[in-house]
Design a protein around this motif. Structure first.
Motif, PDB file in Angstrom:
ATOM      1  N   GLY A   1      39.875  35.964 -19.596  1.00  0.00           N
ATOM      2  CA  GLY A   1      39.389  35.127 -18.503  1.00  0.00           C
ATOM      3  C   GLY A   1      39.125  35.933 -17.255  1.00  0.00           C
ATOM      4  N   PHE A   2      38.619  35.229 -16.257  1.00  0.00           N
ATOM      5  CA  PHE A   2      38.334  35.906 -14.988  1.00  0.00           C
ATOM      6  C   PHE A   2      39.032  35.189 -13.835  1.00  0.00           C
ATOM      7  N   ALA A   3      39.242  35.948 -12.772  1.00  0.00           N
ATOM      8  CA  ALA A   3      39.845  35.391 -11.559  1.00  0.00           C
ATOM      9  C   ALA A   3      39.038  35.888 -10.378  1.00  0.00           C
ATOM     10  N   PHE A   4      39.038  35.113  -9.311  1.00  0.00           N
ATOM     11  CA  PHE A   4      38.333  35.547  -8.099  1.00  0.00           C
ATOM     12  C   PHE A   4      39.046  34.951  -6.894  1.00  0.00           C
TER      13      PHE A   4
ATOM     14  N   VAL B   1      40.971  39.028 -15.918  1.00  0.00           N
ATOM     15  CA  VAL B   1      42.435  39.021 -15.786  1.00  0.00           C
ATOM     16  C   VAL B   1      43.017  40.106 -16.701  1.00  0.00           C
ATOM     17  N   HIS B   2      43.883  40.950 -16.133  1.00  0.00           N
ATOM     18  CA  HIS B   2      44.464  42.076 -16.873  1.00  0.00           C
ATOM     19  C   HIS B   2      45.270  41.543 -18.067  1.00  0.00           C
TER      20      HIS B   2
ATOM     21  N   LEU C   1      40.580  30.655 -11.230  1.00  0.00           N
ATOM     22  CA  LEU C   1      41.043  31.239 -12.495  1.00  0.00           C
ATOM     23  C   LEU C   1      40.433  30.461 -13.655  1.00  0.00           C
ATOM     24  N   VAL C   2      39.817  31.207 -14.571  1.00  0.00           N
ATOM     25  CA  VAL C   2      39.273  30.584 -15.783  1.00  0.00           C
ATOM     26  C   VAL C   2      39.791  31.373 -16.984  1.00  0.00           C
ATOM     27  N   ILE C   3      40.477  30.723 -17.901  1.00  0.00           N
ATOM     28  CA  ILE C   3      40.969  31.378 -19.122  1.00  0.00           C
ATOM     29  C   ILE C   3      40.549  30.540 -20.333  1.00  0.00           C
ATOM     30  N   ASP C   4      39.846  31.170 -21.250  1.00  0.00           N
ATOM     31  CA  ASP C   4      39.591  30.539 -22.551  1.00  0.00           C
ATOM     32  C   ASP C   4      39.325  31.655 -23.549  1.00  0.00           C
TER      33      ASP C   4
END
Ligand code: FA5
Length: 312
Positions: A262-265, A245-246, A170-173
């Motif tokens: 951000g994105f998640a995988f 990420v929704h 998970l990356v959020i910025d």
């Protein structure tokens, strides 16, 4: 002896008795010292040597792959996050945009735990994605985590096990994008499969907690039966689910979706182990058969590192 004789000889015998007692004590001390010295000589150990000349036991392929994945993502600046195996229904589903009665719940064959006193329900987590929720609830962006761990589904065949392992990223910025995600995955697969180049193919997919959702395939060569070469060839191997990420998930986890993205995988760790180390069946992973462990296990003292070598 007569009383007179006794009087004359008594001191003599007393002296004699004392000398014999002393001689016995002296000899006893001498023998004890000798015995101790002999024992010290025979039991001498070099404490600088390893405990055993040959370490016994091997590292399970899942533990090995978990260490490899962690080492690679640590190098990319990801922290390791954890969550419990027995998870709130709310974190496993609802806060991931899968409300009760949503058809996507049927995508996961869930093990449910008996209802609690307050009517709430726990599940054996069906994926590692609830760790996203836990992380966002307690940490403000920027977030960059990887979370390897166990997951459970009512599922069993040669490639599916009721208990298996996944890794979650998970990356959020304020600017994380699909392009960043693709780069991270490319770097990861290059390092993991220990090849100079990889090619990823994106396919549109659906996960309720990401929008858009993308599945990634890795170019490989399977033309020689029983052998896979990564980074070249005309075959494709399905490896990871992912997406942005929704916004609804961000909001439910207390993160301002107007400001952050951000994105998640995520993917299967057992599956990575099977691919990299040529293990055809997942079921023996969890049968604790020592012959299997000795065959597929890794040297106990070899810790995977990027500069020291992941699998050597
Ligand atoms: C998920 O579980 C998503 N949480 C992945 C994800 C994370 C998507 C973040 C988007 C963002 P899926 O149900 O496809 O996705 O499972 C991912 C992988 O787990 C599968 O590709 C497979 O490798 C592994 N897997 C699933 N079920 C089993 C099983 N029963 N045994 C072994 N591996 C399994």
């Amino acid at each position: 002896m007569s009383p007179e004789e006794r009087k004359a000889n008594g001191p003599l015998f007393n002296t004699l008795r004392d000398r014999v007692t002393e001689a016995i004590a002296a000899r006893k001390t001498e023998l004890q010292t000798e015995a101790l010295n002999a024992r010290l000589a025979s039991e001498r150990i070099d404490v600088t040597l390893p405990v055993r000349p040959e370490p016994q036991g091997t590292i399970h392929p899942v533990s090995q792959v978990l260490d490899e994945v962690t080492a690679i993502f640590a190098d990319l600046g990801f922290a390791v996050a954890e969550g419990p195996d027995i998870e709130f229904d709310d974190y496993n589903f609802t806060k991931l945009n899968i409300p009760p009665d949503h058809p996507a719940r049927q995508m996961h064959d869930t093990f449910y735990v008996a209802k609690q006193g307050d009517g709430s329900r726990h599940v054996l987590r069906t994926h590692t994605s609830p760790v996203q929720v836990r992380t966002m609830l307690k940490q403000k962006p920027p977030i960059r985590i990887i979370s390897p761990g166990r997951a459970y589904r009512v599922d069993s065949d040669a490639t599916h096990s009721p208990m298996f392992h996944q890794y979650e990223g998970l990356v959020i910025d304020e600017s994380a994008s699909l392009a960043n995600l693709k780069w991270v995955l490319e770097e990861f697969y290059k390092a993991f499969f220990e090849v100079a180049q990889v090619e990823l193919r994106a396919r549109p997919s659906y996960f309720p907690f990401t929008e858009p959702s993308v599945e990634w395939d890795l170019r490989c060569d399977r033309s020689v039966p029983g052998r896979i070469v990564f980074g070249q060839g005309n075959d494709w191997l399905e490896l990871a689910g992912s997406g942005m990420v929704h916004p609804r998930v961000l909001e439910m986890c207390g993160i301002d979706s107007g400001r952050y993205q951000g994105f998640a995988f995520g993917g299967g760790l057992d599956r990575l182990a099977m691919l990299k180390y040529g293990i055809p069946d997942i079921r023996p992973f969890f049968e604790s058969d020592l012959r299997w462990l000795r065959h597929f296990g890794f040297a106990a003292l070899d810790v995977p590192t990027l500069d020291g070598g992941l699998s050597r």
